[in-house]
Design an enzyme around this catalytic site. Structure first.
Site, PDB file in Angstrom:
ATOM      1  N   ARG A  13      17.644  93.731   8.578  1.00 32.36           N
ATOM      2  CA  ARG A  13      19.076  94.035   8.596  1.00 32.36           C
ATOM      3  C   ARG A  13      19.958  92.802   8.772  1.00 32.36           C
ATOM      4  O   ARG A  13      21.177  92.882   8.676  1.00 32.36           O
ATOM      5  CB  ARG A  13      19.378  95.060   9.691  1.00 32.36           C
ATOM      6  CG  ARG A  13      19.095  96.479   9.235  1.00 32.36           C
ATOM      7  CD  ARG A  13      19.691  97.473  10.180  1.00 32.36           C
ATOM      8  NE  ARG A  13      18.852  97.667  11.368  1.00 32.36           N
ATOM      9  CZ  ARG A  13      19.317  98.123  12.532  1.00 32.36           C
ATOM     10  NH1 ARG A  13      20.594  98.394  12.678  1.00 32.36           N
ATOM     11  NH2 ARG A  13      18.491  98.280  13.549  1.00 32.36           N
ATOM     12  N   GLN A  71       0.672  87.680  13.934  1.00 32.65           N
ATOM     13  CA  GLN A  71       0.437  89.111  13.768  1.00 32.65           C
ATOM     14  C   GLN A  71       0.715  89.475  12.316  1.00 32.65           C
ATOM     15  O   GLN A  71       1.850  89.509  11.877  1.00 32.65           O
ATOM     16  CB  GLN A  71       1.356  89.931  14.691  1.00 32.65           C
ATOM     17  CG  GLN A  71       1.022  91.428  14.643  1.00 32.65           C
ATOM     18  CD  GLN A  71       2.160  92.304  15.137  1.00 32.65           C
ATOM     19  OE1 GLN A  71       3.306  91.877  15.236  1.00 32.65           O
ATOM     20  NE2 GLN A  71       1.836  93.546  15.440  1.00 32.65           N
TER      21      GLN A  71
HETATM   22  C1  UD1 Z   1      10.699  99.382  21.033  1.00 33.44           C
HETATM   23  C2  UD1 Z   1      10.019 100.316  22.027  1.00 33.44           C
HETATM   24  C3  UD1 Z   1      11.058 101.310  22.545  1.00 33.44           C
HETATM   25  C4  UD1 Z   1      12.225 100.612  23.169  1.00 33.44           C
HETATM   26  C5  UD1 Z   1      12.805  99.607  22.180  1.00 33.44           C
HETATM   27  C6  UD1 Z   1      13.829  98.746  22.871  1.00 33.44           C
HETATM   28  C7  UD1 Z   1       7.718 100.538  21.317  1.00 33.44           C
HETATM   29  C8  UD1 Z   1       6.736 101.379  20.608  1.00 33.44           C
HETATM   30  N1  UD1 Z   1       8.950 101.017  21.367  1.00 33.44           N
HETATM   31  O1  UD1 Z   1      11.118 100.188  19.943  1.00 33.44           O
HETATM   32  O2  UD1 Z   1      10.466 102.153  23.511  1.00 33.44           O
HETATM   33  O3  UD1 Z   1      13.211 101.546  23.549  1.00 33.44           O
HETATM   34  O4  UD1 Z   1      11.798  98.726  21.673  1.00 33.44           O
HETATM   35  O5  UD1 Z   1      14.474  97.968  21.936  1.00 33.44           O
HETATM   36  O6  UD1 Z   1       7.370  99.497  21.852  1.00 33.44           O
HETATM   37  N2  UD1 Z   1       7.492  93.535  17.121  1.00 33.44           N
HETATM   38  C9  UD1 Z   1       6.417  92.743  16.763  1.00 33.44           C
HETATM   39  N3  UD1 Z   1       5.410  93.270  16.037  1.00 33.44           N
HETATM   40  C10 UD1 Z   1       5.408  94.576  15.638  1.00 33.44           C
HETATM   41  C11 UD1 Z   1       6.508  95.392  15.994  1.00 33.44           C
HETATM   42  C12 UD1 Z   1       7.525  94.839  16.737  1.00 33.44           C
HETATM   43  O7  UD1 Z   1       6.369  91.548  17.105  1.00 33.44           O
HETATM   44  O8  UD1 Z   1       4.453  94.972  14.972  1.00 33.44           O
HETATM   45  C13 UD1 Z   1       8.559  92.942  17.929  1.00 33.44           C
HETATM   46  C14 UD1 Z   1       9.889  92.915  17.207  1.00 33.44           C
HETATM   47  O9  UD1 Z   1      10.079  91.656  16.565  1.00 33.44           O
HETATM   48  C15 UD1 Z   1      10.867  93.092  18.361  1.00 33.44           C
HETATM   49  C16 UD1 Z   1      10.103  93.913  19.372  1.00 33.44           C
HETATM   50  O10 UD1 Z   1       8.737  93.765  19.050  1.00 33.44           O
HETATM   51  O11 UD1 Z   1      11.201  91.860  18.962  1.00 33.44           O
HETATM   52  C17 UD1 Z   1      10.492  95.389  19.333  1.00 33.44           C
HETATM   53  O12 UD1 Z   1      10.283  95.877  18.052  1.00 33.44           O
HETATM   54  P1  UD1 Z   1      11.222  97.002  17.444  1.00 33.44           P
HETATM   55  O13 UD1 Z   1      10.694  97.422  16.121  1.00 33.44           O
HETATM   56  O14 UD1 Z   1      12.636  96.589  17.546  1.00 33.44           O
HETATM   57  O15 UD1 Z   1      10.943  98.163  18.488  1.00 33.44           O
HETATM   58  P2  UD1 Z   1      11.530  99.615  18.483  1.00 33.44           P
HETATM   59  O16 UD1 Z   1      10.800 100.429  17.464  1.00 33.44           O
HETATM   60  O17 UD1 Z   1      12.990  99.557  18.415  1.00 33.44           O
END
Ligand code: UD1
Ligand code: CA
Length: 452
Positions: A13, A71
């Protein structure tokens, strides 16, 4: 304690070729704010989980105290933390931070870590009026945290819960490997959720505690340029408040940008729309005029920067006046009571006390003595197209307007250069040197007339 920073998400985004965690907040990458917090909280080791655009991230921010875990593909936050585990010690507790949540506060993290102690799982939660999009905190009848449910997996009742997961947590030593090995991806997003370790902790008899951040903005994440801009303003407002608390006068705290470190003495006054970059020190009584940019500079007591000036890489003594519309470039040293006026540029030069260049001048690669007057339109010709040379102007020199000093050249103590001089040889002490065609007046001369 060891820290895992999750930074593998794409940040689609943002609509940018630059990876999200390298987008700047207050002049430096989002991720660098998070790394600062991790260091300040006393991390023994920091592992950044990277993915999309990762090499750029690594190149921009690599440091000896960082480990990097790729990752690829990105299968969720639980999968992300799993990638970091080989880089961590099993006997440490693990703090999980997000690379796109830049304003997390050190006191908040310390409280979270204290709550975790050595054997509890501590999660950072907040109450939101508008909780949509976040994982919800499910508590049991006694109010103990029981599990976290992601919005997409939640029942309508669960969606009404307003306590949400910020994502930041501290896991007790030696547990993550086991828990992360047990989570699955049978959920709405078919991702491995880090949040599923909460229920596992509860079923293993590990106590789960929740703490809250000192301020709501600490847990705001950045997903779009609009978020980034909002967070920038909130952050700048915090910095402005800190300056006000320290006694700095800000004509409008909503119109200042600090992109680095700004240290102010007493009775410093800053007018509207000023930008401070890098490390800037303003001594007692300094005033900065509207629309000025000050970068990597030290300004002495009582110095005044008048509006629309750009002061960069410069050391300024006491009671100087710079601007309006002046530009000082790196390597400039101004001693006390120097005056630089409008459209004066100074680069890599030392100007001693009480010297003045009040209008339209270029002083580059020069050593200027005390009480020198540099007239309007004076230029040091420091560059021959291949090499740069120095100009030396000794004490008490007076340089007439529209003079060029072709370096290397020296003007002796107390010398005067007549207006319009092009100086190509040294000017001796105490004398008038002038290079100028003699003035003639032709009596009886008539202006040409238009031909019929
Ligand atoms: C996540 C949480 C949610 C919380 C929210 C807060 C989980 C399953 N859910 O949701 O409970 O309310 O954050 O913002 O954890 N990332 C990786 N690798 C991945 C996926 C994500 O490095 O495979 C990193 C992203 O870059 C980011 C963070 O993890 O910095 C959170 O990822 P995002 O997809 O924003 O999480 P949400 O689904 O919003
Ligand atoms: Ca997600």
């Amino acid at each position: 304690m060891e820290v895992v920073v999750l930074a593998a998400g794409q940040g689609k985004r943002m609509r940018s070729t630059r990876p999200k965690v390298l987008q700047p907040l207050a002049g430096r990458p989002l991720l660098s704010h998070v790394l600062c917090a991790a260091r300040a909280v006393g991390a023994d080791r920091i592992c950044v989980v990277y993915g999309h655009g990762g090499d750029a991230v690594r190149q921009a921010l690599d440091a000896p105290d960082l480990a990097w875990a790729l990752q690829e593909p990105q299968l969720g936050t639980g999968h992300a933390v799993l990638q970091a585990l080989p880089h961590l010690h099993h006997e440490s507790s693990v703090l999980v931070l997000y690379g796109d949540v830049p304003l997390i506060g050190v006191p908040t993290l310390k409280r979270l870590a204290e709550a975790a102690g050595n054997d509890r799982l501590a999660i950072l939660t907040v109450e939101l009026a508008e909780p949509s999009g976040y994982g919800r905190i499910i508590r049991d009848r006694e109010g103990r945290v029981h599990r976290i449910v992601e919005e997409k997996d939640a029942s309508p009742d669960e969606r009404n819960i307003r306590e949400v997961n910020t994502g930041i947590l501290v896991a007790p030593p030696g547990r993550l490997q086991d828990w992360l090995g047990r989570i699955g991806n049978h959920n709405a997003q078919q991702e491995y959720y880090l949040t599923d370790i909460i229920a596992l902790a509860v079923s293993d008899g590990v106590e789960v505690v929740a703490t809250h951040p000192d301020r709501a903005i600490e847990t705001l994440g950045v997903n779009s340029k609009a978020h980034l801009a909002e967070l920038e303003r909130l952050h700048q407002r915090t910095i402005a408040q800190r300056l006000l608390d320290d006694g700095v006068t800000l004509i409008d705290p909503a119109r200042i940008d600090v992109r680095g470190e700004l240290l102010c003495g007493r009775d410093v006054e800053i007018d509207v729309n000023c930008v401070f970059e890098g490390r800037v020190e303003l001594a007692d009584g300094v005033t900065i005029g509207a629309n000025s940019v000050v970068r990597d500079a030290r300004l002495g007591t009582g110095t005044r920067v008048a509006p629309f000036s750009y002061v960069d890489g410069t050391e300024v003594g006491a009671h100087c006046v710079i601007g309006p519309y002046a530009r000082t470039r790196p390597g400039t040293v101004l001693l006390d009571e120097v005056h630089l006026g409008n459209f004066v540029e100074v680069k890599n030069s030392r100007i001693a006390a009480q010297s003045k260049a009040n209008h339209l001048a270029y002083v580059g690669d020069a050593d200027v003595g005390e009480r020198v007057n540099i007239g309007a339109g004076t230029i040091t010709c420091n560059y021959d197209g291949a090499n740069k040379y120095r100009t030396i102007i000794e004490d008490d020199v007076f340089i007439g307007s529209d003079t060029q000093l072709v370096a290397p050249v020296k003007v002796g103590r107390g010398a005067t250069l007549g207006a319009g001089t092009t100086l190509t040889k040294d000017a001796p002490e105490g004398q008038l040197t002038v290079s100028r065609a003699r003035q003639v007046s032709l009596a009886g001369w008539n202006r040409p007339k238009k031909k019929k």
